[in-house]
Design an enzyme around this catalytic site. Structure first.
Site, PDB file in Angstrom:
ATOM      1  N   GLU A 198     -22.930   6.240  35.721  1.00 30.18           N
ATOM      2  CA  GLU A 198     -22.183   7.377  35.142  1.00 30.18           C
ATOM      3  C   GLU A 198     -21.309   8.130  36.143  1.00 30.18           C
ATOM      4  O   GLU A 198     -21.361   9.355  36.225  1.00 30.18           O
ATOM      5  CB  GLU A 198     -23.159   8.342  34.463  1.00 30.18           C
ATOM      6  CG  GLU A 198     -23.980   7.676  33.374  1.00 30.18           C
ATOM      7  CD  GLU A 198     -24.932   8.650  32.661  1.00 30.18           C
ATOM      8  OE1 GLU A 198     -25.133   9.772  33.142  1.00 30.18           O
ATOM      9  OE2 GLU A 198     -25.480   8.254  31.616  1.00 30.18           O
TER      10      GLU A 198
ATOM     11  N   ASN B 257     -23.020   0.970  35.743  1.00 30.38           N
ATOM     12  CA  ASN B 257     -23.463   1.269  34.376  1.00 30.38           C
ATOM     13  C   ASN B 257     -22.878   2.603  33.909  1.00 30.38           C
ATOM     14  O   ASN B 257     -22.887   3.581  34.662  1.00 30.38           O
ATOM     15  CB  ASN B 257     -25.000   1.350  34.388  1.00 30.38           C
ATOM     16  CG  ASN B 257     -25.652   1.383  33.026  1.00 30.38           C
ATOM     17  OD1 ASN B 257     -25.429   0.478  32.220  1.00 30.38           O
ATOM     18  ND2 ASN B 257     -26.460   2.401  32.763  1.00 30.38           N
TER      19      ASN B 257
ATOM     20  N   HIS C 126     -24.546   4.014  23.617  1.00 31.31           N
ATOM     21  CA  HIS C 126     -25.181   5.048  22.785  1.00 31.31           C
ATOM     22  C   HIS C 126     -24.155   5.453  21.724  1.00 31.31           C
ATOM     23  O   HIS C 126     -23.332   6.334  21.945  1.00 31.31           O
ATOM     24  CB  HIS C 126     -25.577   6.255  23.635  1.00 31.31           C
ATOM     25  CG  HIS C 126     -26.595   5.960  24.682  1.00 31.31           C
ATOM     26  ND1 HIS C 126     -27.893   5.618  24.371  1.00 31.31           N
ATOM     27  CD2 HIS C 126     -26.510   5.939  26.033  1.00 31.31           C
ATOM     28  CE1 HIS C 126     -28.567   5.421  25.503  1.00 31.31           C
ATOM     29  NE2 HIS C 126     -27.747   5.598  26.514  1.00 31.31           N
TER      30      HIS C 126
ATOM     31  N   GLU D  55     -28.233   0.079  27.001  1.00 34.98           N
ATOM     32  CA  GLU D  55     -29.040   1.193  26.470  1.00 34.98           C
ATOM     33  C   GLU D  55     -28.747   1.416  24.994  1.00 34.98           C
ATOM     34  O   GLU D  55     -28.597   2.551  24.538  1.00 34.98           O
ATOM     35  CB  GLU D  55     -28.758   2.485  27.262  1.00 34.98           C
ATOM     36  CG  GLU D  55     -28.967   2.345  28.759  1.00 34.98           C
ATOM     37  CD  GLU D  55     -28.743   3.631  29.541  1.00 34.98           C
ATOM     38  OE1 GLU D  55     -28.645   4.723  28.930  1.00 34.98           O
ATOM     39  OE2 GLU D  55     -28.668   3.557  30.784  1.00 34.98           O
TER      40      GLU D  55
END
Ligand code: XIL
Length: 299
Positions: free
Chosen positions: A127, A169, A206, A235
């Site tokens: 992130e 990621n 997400h 995720e």
């Protein structure tokens, strides 16, 4: 095939799950997790605050509980995550400059050293880009140590465990038209051109009303793979768990030869960090939701 992991393995991929160590004593949870998945990510236990609560004093008790359960049940492990602005221990939050840079390097060496040769993929950096239209790096204490912090993290990681695939990621990078996606693409392209060691890109996925699934996700995965990196859905959860959207995501991964696999971010809805969105594949009683069947049929 009759389980998600076995079905994914037919094409050489995995179907993984995020595991919370303190839920493994729940037999419904542990039974589903052991049966259905062939890859495990620790939901929180390998993060910086968990593994290095005091500077230089590593604690792998919670991480090893998840790791050992995974290996004893025949699953591979994704490591998550080594350098991140969030879930930093207090001592790291208060560092800056060269001291923080060195602490990041020491942390990567400490955690990757403990698991050397045992982790299939590591999320080395998590992130690092800002949301919105800027395409800029996220402001964080790590970013303020210098723009090269990400490549330093990857070079450190390669030396610490040459056997692990090293991933970057992030979230809100699934839609090809988004500025954040383009910024991440430019970084990976630059890393590949300059020989910075990066092997894979993780797309958290997400999906919800604010950042919905778009069918151009497949284009995104293909374009990153064309840079010479593997890709993975790391995720996955989807607000409301529509069966058709779950099937679309699985089909997007299957369409890209360099897509390693898909990980869902929890077992039952009640295990989700966004439980109110009922975004997962199993009801709270452990029974299979329509999305489960859609995924199994797609694999
Ligand atoms: C989340 C966990 O699911 C929660 O239990 C925790 O409180 C916060 O972190 N992006 C990531 C994951 O990379 O580590 C986050 O996991 C979800 C968003």
């Amino acid at each position: 095939e009759s389980t998600l992991g076995a079905a994914a393995a037919q094409s050489g991929r995995y179907f993984g799950v995020a595991i919370a160590g303190n839920r493994l004593s729940d037999s419904t949870y542990a039974t589903i997790a052991a049966r259905e998945f062939n890859s495990v990510t620790a939901e929180n236990e390998m993060k910086i605050d968990a593994t290095e609560p005091q500077r230089g004093q590593f604690n792998f008790s919670a991480a090893d509980r998840v790791y050992n359960w995974a290996v004893q049940n025949g699953k591979e492990v994704r490591g998550h995550t080594l350098a991140w602005h969030s879930q930093q221990p207090g001592w790291m939050q208060s560092l800056s400059g060269s001291a923080l840079r060195q602490a990041m390097i020491d942390h990567i060496n400490g955690v990757m050293g403990h698991y050397k040769g045992k982790i299939a993929q590591w999320d080395v950096v998590n992130e690092a880009f800002a949301d919105g239209s800027s395409g800029a790096r996220r402001d964080s204490n790590l970013q303020r140590t210098g723009n090269d912090w990400i490549e330093v993290a990857f070079r450190t990681a390669r030396a610490a465990d040459p056997s692990a695939k090293l991933c970057y990621n992030d979230y809100n990078v699934e839609d090809w038209t988004w500025a954040k996606t383009q910024a991440m693409y430019a970084m990976v392209k630059d890393f590949k051109q300059r020989g910075v060691p990066i092997d894979c890109v993780g797309f958290q996925s997400h999906f919800n009303s604010g950042s919905p699934y778009n069918s151009n996700f497949r284009t995104t995965l293909q374009n990153f793979a064309a840079l010479g990196v593997d890709v993975a859905v790391t995720e996955l959860d989807i607000q409301g768990a529509p069966a058709s959207t779950y099937a679309n995501v699985v089909n997007d991964c299957l369409a890209v030869s360099r897509c390693l696999g898909v990980t869902v971010w929890g077992v039952r809805d009640s295990d989700s960090w966004r439980a109110e969105q009922t975004p997962l594949l199993f009801y709270n009683d452990g029974s299979k939701k329509p999305a489960y069947t859609a995924v199994l049929n797609a694999l």
